[in-house]
Design a protein around this motif. Structure first.
Motif, PDB file in Angstrom:
ATOM      1  N   LEU A  16      -5.280 -13.378  -0.492  1.00 49.70           N
ATOM      2  CA  LEU A  16      -5.028 -12.014  -0.189  1.00 49.70           C
ATOM      3  C   LEU A  16      -3.908 -11.427   0.247  1.00 49.70           C
ATOM      4  O   LEU A  16      -3.248 -10.512  -0.147  1.00 49.70           O
ATOM      5  CB  LEU A  16      -6.310 -11.467   0.418  1.00 49.70           C
ATOM      6  CG  LEU A  16      -7.598 -11.469  -0.252  1.00 49.70           C
ATOM      7  CD1 LEU A  16      -8.707 -11.058   0.641  1.00 49.70           C
ATOM      8  CD2 LEU A  16      -7.696 -10.487  -1.262  1.00 49.70           C
ATOM      9  N   TYR A  21      -0.819 -11.335  -4.071  1.00 55.35           N
ATOM     10  CA  TYR A  21      -1.750 -10.063  -3.948  1.00 55.35           C
ATOM     11  C   TYR A  21      -1.329  -9.137  -2.875  1.00 55.35           C
ATOM     12  O   TYR A  21      -1.649  -8.111  -2.785  1.00 55.35           O
ATOM     13  CB  TYR A  21      -3.474 -10.597  -3.534  1.00 55.35           C
ATOM     14  CG  TYR A  21      -3.742 -11.168  -4.678  1.00 55.35           C
ATOM     15  CD1 TYR A  21      -4.032 -10.543  -5.997  1.00 55.35           C
ATOM     16  CD2 TYR A  21      -4.007 -12.315  -4.783  1.00 55.35           C
ATOM     17  CE1 TYR A  21      -4.485 -11.354  -7.157  1.00 55.35           C
ATOM     18  CE2 TYR A  21      -4.597 -13.308  -5.778  1.00 55.35           C
ATOM     19  CZ  TYR A  21      -4.829 -12.524  -6.964  1.00 55.35           C
ATOM     20  OH  TYR A  21      -4.883 -13.428  -7.914  1.00 55.35           O
ATOM     21  N   PRO A 217      -9.632  -8.613  -5.444  1.00 55.25           N
ATOM     22  CA  PRO A 217      -9.234  -8.551  -7.007  1.00 55.25           C
ATOM     23  C   PRO A 217     -10.025  -9.271  -8.026  1.00 55.25           C
ATOM     24  O   PRO A 217     -10.657 -10.483  -7.334  1.00 55.25           O
ATOM     25  CB  PRO A 217      -7.900  -9.075  -7.194  1.00 55.25           C
ATOM     26  CG  PRO A 217      -7.263  -9.054  -5.617  1.00 55.25           C
ATOM     27  CD  PRO A 217      -8.497  -9.219  -4.796  1.00 55.25           C
TER      28      PRO A 217
ATOM     29  N   GLN B  95      -0.830  -4.569  -5.650  1.00 57.56           N
ATOM     30  CA  GLN B  95      -2.370  -4.631  -5.536  1.00 57.56           C
ATOM     31  C   GLN B  95      -2.859  -3.703  -6.634  1.00 57.56           C
ATOM     32  O   GLN B  95      -3.949  -4.118  -6.890  1.00 57.56           O
ATOM     33  CB  GLN B  95      -2.419  -3.867  -4.096  1.00 57.56           C
ATOM     34  CG  GLN B  95      -2.133  -4.790  -2.812  1.00 57.56           C
ATOM     35  CD  GLN B  95      -2.265  -3.794  -1.592  1.00 57.56           C
ATOM     36  OE1 GLN B  95      -2.649  -2.823  -1.252  1.00 57.56           O
ATOM     37  NE2 GLN B  95      -1.562  -4.493  -0.791  1.00 57.56           N
ATOM     38  N   SER B  98      -2.908  -5.955  -9.421  1.00 61.90           N
ATOM     39  CA  SER B  98      -3.765  -6.968  -9.423  1.00 61.90           C
ATOM     40  C   SER B  98      -5.321  -6.455  -9.605  1.00 61.90           C
ATOM     41  O   SER B  98      -6.131  -7.123  -9.624  1.00 61.90           O
ATOM     42  CB  SER B  98      -3.846  -7.902  -8.210  1.00 61.90           C
ATOM     43  OG  SER B  98      -4.018  -7.114  -7.125  1.00 61.90           O
TER      44      SER B  98
END
Lengths: 242, 242
Positions: A16, A21, A217, B95, B98
């Motif tokens: 993450l 991400y 995600p 973000q 994704s």
């Protein structure tokens, strides 16, 4: 639904915040702490309740500080016990203070009638085996000083183990092995808020159980075959029913 | 309830991020964007709706990127038009990507049937007078190139002014004077999400109006005599009724 092993929990957290991400710890902690506070507010519906938050030295503690602020904003009287402040979270502590969260230095002499105690001591990176002997020593009532890092939290685990106040644990009950669960016969919380996805160690948990941390995600959902339950609308928590 | 003038809005924002209150921009933006997405979800209840977010170059745009991510997580089909990406928010854009938010490069050729368009172009630091002539030129249909900074957003304001899609504005409708309001006879949004506290320029706004950004310490509430309405329980938005 998937229950994560220790390795998977660590990997997902790292992914993450990876270049792929690009979540910041600050964002994840804000959303995790907010969802934890919402679950506590949903289960413990008394208004202006007295809430005690036991704050650990790592990220689980950071989630607890965020939850403390939100619970205070919700109108509760919030206290934190934070024996080993983490300087990375100085801003979260300052935010608590400016939102009237009080600091409780000593658990052995409590004069407030708490409605709930939140366990934000250790999270999924807690190493069960490493600290097991330490906890066992405390449980048998023998105070063994094992250095600055471990000492204050032994007392905290002992408090959780003997208190009559209902406990809400963030991510995993502190002291549980992330995979094997409650191997040391510790306390059982009334409420558990699993973040992202529950860990193997709480697979047999029978209390009220919510999932929070709504930020995964879809690619990671698929990659780790998480099969997390569907949240409703814009809600930040969803109850897990066995 | 107080309606803030421009100076007060700027001061409160600065105070929140000062050494006294120590909020990070990342935290405030996450909470502001989340509350904006929740208000949109509450008012536009269609499931899997098509949402277009017009993202500006500053913090209002950052709030929009956070809202885009959350609205996608809520199950909607989200598109952003982001003509001037801000490198400080690269992580927020990543973000979005994704979480399957799509990027729409050209507003003049839209093939999607949008259910709502979110205006996250300019916030409370927008200087009405400075850009007024620019907007007026656009409204009369004469394309005047005034340099890289202003050009793409003139088109965006023009789009908002002529679209039939219901508009939700974050903090203040873009192009409005923060204090004098809709002096240029621009669009009127169906929904407005005021952050922290409404600004003077929306005092006469008649659409649905929510307050979000639930993070103001009581000291600042008192200092600025905000008298914000009470949020219910753990909710992150509250509707303002005139």
């Amino acid at each position: 639904m998937k229950y994560l092993n220790s390795q998977e929990a660590i990997q997902i957290d790292n992914e993450l915040m990876s270049e792929t991400y690009k979540y910041t710890l600050s964002q994840l902690m804000e959303l995790a702490g907010l969802s934890s506070s919402m679950a506590v507010e949903k289960v413990f519906t008394k208004k202006e309740k007295n809430v005690l938050i036991l704050v650990g030295p790592g990220n689980n503690g950071g989630d607890g500080l965020v939850a403390a602020r939100h619970l205070s904003i919700f109108g509760n009287k919030v206290y934190i016990h934070y024996p080993k402040p983490n300087k990375n979270f100085n801003h979260l502590l300052r935010q608590c203070e400016s939102h009237k969260v009080l600091i409780l230095d000593d658990l052995s002499n409590i004069s407030v009638d708490f409605d709930v105690v939140i366990d934000a001591v250790f999270g999924f990176s807690f190493k069960g085996n490493k600290k097991k002997s330490y906890i066992e020593k405390y449980l048998t009532g023998i105070l063994i000083i094992k250095g600055d890092i471990r000492d204050p939290f032994g007392k905290v685990i002992k408090f959780l183990n003997f208190t009559k106040i209902p406990i809400a644990s963030i991510d995993i009950p502190s002291g549980y092995d992330v995979e094997k669960g409650n191997t040391d016969n510790l306390f059982v919380p009334a409420l558990l808020i699993s973040l992202t996805c529950p860990k193997l160690g709480v697979k047999n948990f029978k209390g009220r159980h919510f999932l929070g941390g709504r930020f995964i995600p879809n690619e990671l959902e698929v990659k780790y075959e998480l099969n997390t339950p569907s949240y409703h609308g814009s809600e930040q928590i969803v109850e897990i029913t066995n």
